[in-house]
Design a protein around this motif. Structure first.
Motif, mmCIF file in Angstrom:
data_model
loop_
_atom_site.group_PDB
_atom_site.id
_atom_site.type_symbol
_atom_site.label_atom_id
_atom_site.label_comp_id
_atom_site.label_asym_id
_atom_site.label_seq_id
_atom_site.Cartn_x
_atom_site.Cartn_y
_atom_site.Cartn_z
ATOM 1 N N SER A 1 0.825 -1.217 0.000
ATOM 2 C CA SER A 1 0.000 0.000 0.000
ATOM 3 C C SER A 1 0.856 1.263 0.000
ATOM 4 C CB SER A 1 -0.938 0.002 1.213
ATOM 5 O OG SER A 1 -0.178 -0.121 2.395
ATOM 6 N N ASP A 2 1.957 1.240 0.771
ATOM 7 C CA ASP A 2 2.744 2.477 0.884
ATOM 8 C C ASP A 2 3.455 2.783 -0.434
ATOM 9 O OD1 ASP A 2 1.777 2.455 3.407
ATOM 10 O OD2 ASP A 2 3.669 1.959 4.399
ATOM 11 N N SER A 3 3.928 1.732 -1.097
ATOM 12 C CA SER A 3 4.615 1.974 -2.371
ATOM 13 C C SER A 3 3.605 2.409 -3.444
ATOM 14 C CB SER A 3 5.437 0.745 -2.752
ATOM 15 O OG SER A 3 5.022 0.158 -3.908
ATOM 16 N N LEU A 4 2.382 1.874 -3.381
ATOM 17 C CA LEU A 4 1.360 2.323 -4.332
ATOM 18 C C LEU A 4 1.013 3.793 -4.076
ATOM 19 C CD1 LEU A 4 -0.558 1.564 -6.631
ATOM 20 C CD2 LEU A 4 -2.265 0.935 -4.902
ATOM 21 N N GLN A 5 0.925 4.166 -2.807
ATOM 22 C CA GLN A 5 0.645 5.571 -2.468
ATOM 23 C C GLN A 5 1.747 6.484 -3.034
ATOM 24 O OE1 GLN A 5 0.173 6.305 1.752
ATOM 25 N NE2 GLN A 5 0.422 8.507 1.488
ATOM 26 N N ARG A 6 3.008 6.052 -2.857
ATOM 27 C CA ARG A 6 4.138 6.860 -3.384
ATOM 28 C C ARG A 6 4.042 6.980 -4.898
ATOM 29 N NH1 ARG A 6 7.109 4.254 0.493
ATOM 30 N NH2 ARG A 6 7.728 2.611 -0.918
ATOM 31 N N TRP A 7 3.713 5.860 -5.557
ATOM 32 C CA TRP A 7 3.633 5.883 -7.025
ATOM 33 C C TRP A 7 2.540 6.845 -7.487
ATOM 34 C CZ3 TRP A 7 -0.418 4.417 -10.250
ATOM 35 C CH2 TRP A 7 -0.118 4.458 -11.614
ATOM 36 N N MET A 8 1.393 6.827 -6.808
ATOM 37 C CA MET A 8 0.311 7.737 -7.242
ATOM 38 C C MET A 8 0.735 9.190 -7.027
ATOM 39 S SD MET A 8 -3.246 5.771 -6.369
ATOM 40 C CE MET A 8 -2.882 5.405 -4.672
#
Ligand code: SAM
Length: 219
Positions: free
Chosen positions: A187-194
């Motif tokens: 989830s945290d890496s997806l948040q960073r990507w967005m």
């Protein structure tokens, strides 16, 4: 065709991409027998009977992440145009339709069996405002005031990113998306990507190992 068992945990970015896996829940046409059955689940504050089948995500209960989203995302507005991205048999779209009867709720999925079930469930729950359709059937000019999704992390990072880059730009100017993602599935890496893509992506809340990410249209 060779059957490969689905791994029980698969981190974000390590998705199953082999086309030999034909009966995962994100197949267009699952290979397993379409043996439909009825289960009783809590939806919008009441127990309701819905139809489910093998080859569809979480076919025996409401998934834990979905349940976190349904219980902890802010109440949807009374009206507007909403999207459930990856609707499965429909728990999110049906909940939105029940809670906001004056809104138009669109549910899209790649899995045709899931779409058929979501349509049947919308009909049996008396929800003409819920439309479960393929992505191509959503009118191109529709913009969404609200997106709720338990997105398909297991498809792999590349497909997931393409999916989000297809639908997030369709948020209305003041639209907002709430995505539930398991912390252990990235989830945290997806948040960073967005955020890197220009979206205002924040952690709305964290419950039972799941994050609800809040994503705003960059405007
Ligand atoms: C984690 S499941 C959530 C299903 C349902 N919303 C629920 O909460 O039970 C993700 C869903 O996304 C769907 N999906 C996978 N790839 C997709 C794509 N490219 N476009 C639309 N839906 C997709 C899967 O078939 C699956 O039903």
């Amino acid at each position: 065709m060779q059957k490969i068992p689905m791994p029980t945990t698969l981190p974000y970015g390590a998705g199953v991409t082999s086309r030999t896996v034909s009966d995962h829940y994100f197949s267009a046409a699952p290979a397993s027998a379409d043996e439909r059955r009825t289960i009783n689940v809590p939806l919008a504050g009441r127990t309701r009977a819905v139809r489910v089948a093998p080859g569809v995500f979480s076919a025996d209960r409401i998934d834990e992440g979905t349940s976190v989203l349904l219980q902890h995302a802010p109440a949807p507005p009374d009206t507007g145009t909403f999207l459930d991205l990856g609707c499965g048999w429909g728990p999110i779209a049906l909940t939105l339709g029940l809670r906001s009867p004056a809104a138009a709720v669109w549910g899209v999925d790649v899995n045709e069996r899931a779409l058929g079930l979501a349509r049947d469930n919308a009909r049996s729950l008396g929800l003409p405002n819920v439309h479960a359709v393929s992505a191509q059937a959503v009118p191109a000019d529709l913009r969404f005031d609200l997106i709720w999704s338990n997105p398909p992390i297991r498809v792999g990072k590349q497909v997931l990113h393409e999916l989000l880059l297809t639908w997030l730009p369709r948020l209305a100017a003041d639209g907002v998306a709430y995505l539930v993602v398991q912390r252990h599935l990235g989830s945290d890496s997806l948040q960073r990507w967005m955020t890197e893509q220009g979206y205002a992506a924040t952690r709305f809340t964290s419950v039972k190992g799941f994050r609800i990410l809040r994503v705003e249209n960059p405007g």
